[in-house]
Write an enzyme that holds these catalytic residues in place. Structure first.
Site, PDB file in Angstrom:
ATOM      1  N   ARG A   7       0.872   5.163  -3.215  1.00 14.65           N
ATOM      2  CA  ARG A   7      -0.211   6.115  -3.478  1.00 14.65           C
ATOM      3  C   ARG A   7       0.137   7.542  -3.083  1.00 14.65           C
ATOM      4  O   ARG A   7      -0.519   8.484  -3.534  1.00 14.65           O
ATOM      5  CB  ARG A   7      -1.486   5.617  -2.790  1.00 14.65           C
ATOM      6  CG  ARG A   7      -2.033   4.376  -3.463  1.00 14.65           C
ATOM      7  CD  ARG A   7      -3.201   3.799  -2.717  1.00 14.65           C
ATOM      8  NE  ARG A   7      -2.817   2.706  -1.848  1.00 14.65           N
ATOM      9  CZ  ARG A   7      -3.541   2.297  -0.811  1.00 14.65           C
ATOM     10  NH1 ARG A   7      -4.658   2.913  -0.507  1.00 14.65           N
ATOM     11  NH2 ARG A   7      -3.140   1.282  -0.081  1.00 14.65           N
ATOM     12  N   GLU A  33      -2.000  -0.686   9.347  1.00 17.54           N
ATOM     13  CA  GLU A  33      -3.288  -1.266   9.741  1.00 17.54           C
ATOM     14  C   GLU A  33      -3.244  -2.764   9.427  1.00 17.54           C
ATOM     15  O   GLU A  33      -3.788  -3.575  10.150  1.00 17.54           O
ATOM     16  CB  GLU A  33      -4.413  -0.581   8.958  1.00 17.54           C
ATOM     17  CG  GLU A  33      -5.801  -0.963   9.402  1.00 17.54           C
ATOM     18  CD  GLU A  33      -6.894  -0.369   8.530  1.00 17.54           C
ATOM     19  OE1 GLU A  33      -6.576   0.341   7.547  1.00 17.54           O
ATOM     20  OE2 GLU A  33      -8.067  -0.630   8.823  1.00 17.54           O
TER      21      GLU A  33
HETATM   22  O1  LIG Z   1      -1.764   5.534   8.164  1.00 17.94           O
HETATM   23  P1  LIG Z   1      -1.291   4.144   7.915  1.00 17.94           P
HETATM   24  O2  LIG Z   1      -1.855   3.150   8.880  1.00 17.94           O
HETATM   25  O3  LIG Z   1       0.185   4.048   7.834  1.00 17.94           O
HETATM   26  O4  LIG Z   1      -1.889   3.662   6.520  1.00 17.94           O
HETATM   27  C1  LIG Z   1      -1.935   4.461   5.367  1.00 17.94           C
HETATM   28  C2  LIG Z   1      -1.025   3.958   4.299  1.00 17.94           C
HETATM   29  O5  LIG Z   1      -1.424   2.638   3.875  1.00 17.94           O
HETATM   30  C3  LIG Z   1      -1.565   2.628   2.451  1.00 17.94           C
HETATM   31  O6  LIG Z   1      -0.386   2.276   1.817  1.00 17.94           O
HETATM   32  P2  LIG Z   1       0.176   0.813   1.657  1.00 17.94           P
HETATM   33  O7  LIG Z   1       1.230   0.595   2.687  1.00 17.94           O
HETATM   34  O8  LIG Z   1      -0.972  -0.143   1.614  1.00 17.94           O
HETATM   35  O9  LIG Z   1       0.949   0.882   0.290  1.00 17.94           O
HETATM   36  P3  LIG Z   1       0.548   1.224  -1.230  1.00 17.94           P
HETATM   37  O10 LIG Z   1       0.346   2.715  -1.306  1.00 17.94           O
HETATM   38  O11 LIG Z   1       1.768   0.793  -1.960  1.00 17.94           O
HETATM   39  O12 LIG Z   1      -0.684   0.458  -1.577  1.00 17.94           O
HETATM   40  C4  LIG Z   1      -1.926   4.047   2.116  1.00 17.94           C
HETATM   41  O13 LIG Z   1      -1.656   4.363   0.770  1.00 17.94           O
HETATM   42  C5  LIG Z   1      -1.084   4.837   3.074  1.00 17.94           C
HETATM   43  O14 LIG Z   1       0.231   5.038   2.588  1.00 17.94           O
HETATM   44  N1  LIG Z   2      -8.639   1.084   5.166  1.00 19.67           N
HETATM   45  C1  LIG Z   2      -7.779   1.433   4.227  1.00 19.67           C
HETATM   46  N2  LIG Z   2      -8.181   1.706   2.972  1.00 19.67           N
HETATM   47  C2  LIG Z   2      -7.290   2.053   2.022  1.00 19.67           C
HETATM   48  N3  LIG Z   2      -5.984   2.152   2.242  1.00 19.67           N
HETATM   49  C3  LIG Z   2      -5.534   1.897   3.476  1.00 19.67           C
HETATM   50  N4  LIG Z   2      -4.301   1.927   4.014  1.00 19.67           N
HETATM   51  C4  LIG Z   2      -4.387   1.573   5.305  1.00 19.67           C
HETATM   52  N5  LIG Z   2      -5.648   1.330   5.639  1.00 19.67           N
HETATM   53  C5  LIG Z   2      -6.386   1.527   4.512  1.00 19.67           C
END
Ligand SMILES: O=P(O)(O)OC[C@H]1O[C@H](OP(=O)(O)OP(=O)(O)O)[C@H](O)[C@@H]1O
Ligand SMILES: Nc1ncnc2[nH]cnc12
Length: 172
Positions: free
Chosen positions: A60, A97
């Protein structure tokens, strides 16, 4: 008039696992005016700090960083998840998370002294953005700021990147 971005964020309880309140930016992306307005805010933040490169983590972070880089006429380099980038790379591991992961960045992505904006859709614990920042700095880049659409304040990601300027458009 300023857009209230909150109305374009969808919330889902217990996704992707029990106890997580998932904040989804998809409705914002699906609305041309809202996506453009969010991009414009981040472009302004990057311009004020003279960014000459954007880096964002998979997946994302790409959605947020690419239009910003394009509008500024500067480059974007994707920080990709493990085993997705060929060639010489640097890598950084981090806790999420929900889960654990590793990100990689091309060794040639950032030149020494380049002023880099780091983007993502959401700041939660800060692990993802911190790992991305570490790789940029390992390559000699100067992180001029970080920009997000959503910040989850309870998870205190801001504390992890307290040394950097942070823009977040919606805070929960
Ligand atoms: O601050 P943090 O605790 O690190 O969490 C935030 C991250 O988690 C999600 O990505 P995810 O790893 O789910 O990957 P995606 O974008 O491929 O869905 C989101 O898009 C951030 O990159
Ligand atoms: N609560 C949340 N919602 C969407 N993206 C996330 N990435 C990590 N935590 C998230």
């Amino acid at each position: 008039m300023a857009i209230d971005f909150t109305q374009y964020i969808a919330s889902y309880e217990n996704y992707p696992e029990p106890g997580v309140l998932f904040r989804d930016i998809s409705p914002l992306l699906e609305n041309g005016d809202a996506y453009k307005a969010a991009t414009n805010e981040i472009v302004k933040f990057a311009r004020e700090r003279d960014a000459d490169m954007v880096v964002g983590p998979e997946a994302r972070g790409f959605i947020v960083g690419c239009p910003v880089a394009n509008e500024l006429g500067i480059g974007f380099s994707p920080a990709r998840k493990q085993d997705k980038l060929p060639g010489e790379i640097v890598s950084a591991s981090y806790d999420l998370e929900y889960g654990q992961a590793t990100l990689c960045l091309r060794k040639d992505a950032v030149k020494k002294g380049q002023k880099v904006l780091v983007t993502d859709d959401l700041l939660a614990t800060g692990g993802t953005i911190d790992a991305t920042i570490r790789m940029v700095e390992e390559l000699g880049g100067i992180v001029i700021g970080t920009a997000f659409i959503v910040e989850l304040e309870d998870l205190k990601g801001r504390d992890k990147i307290a040394d950097y300027d942070i823009l977040s458009l919606v805070k929960y």
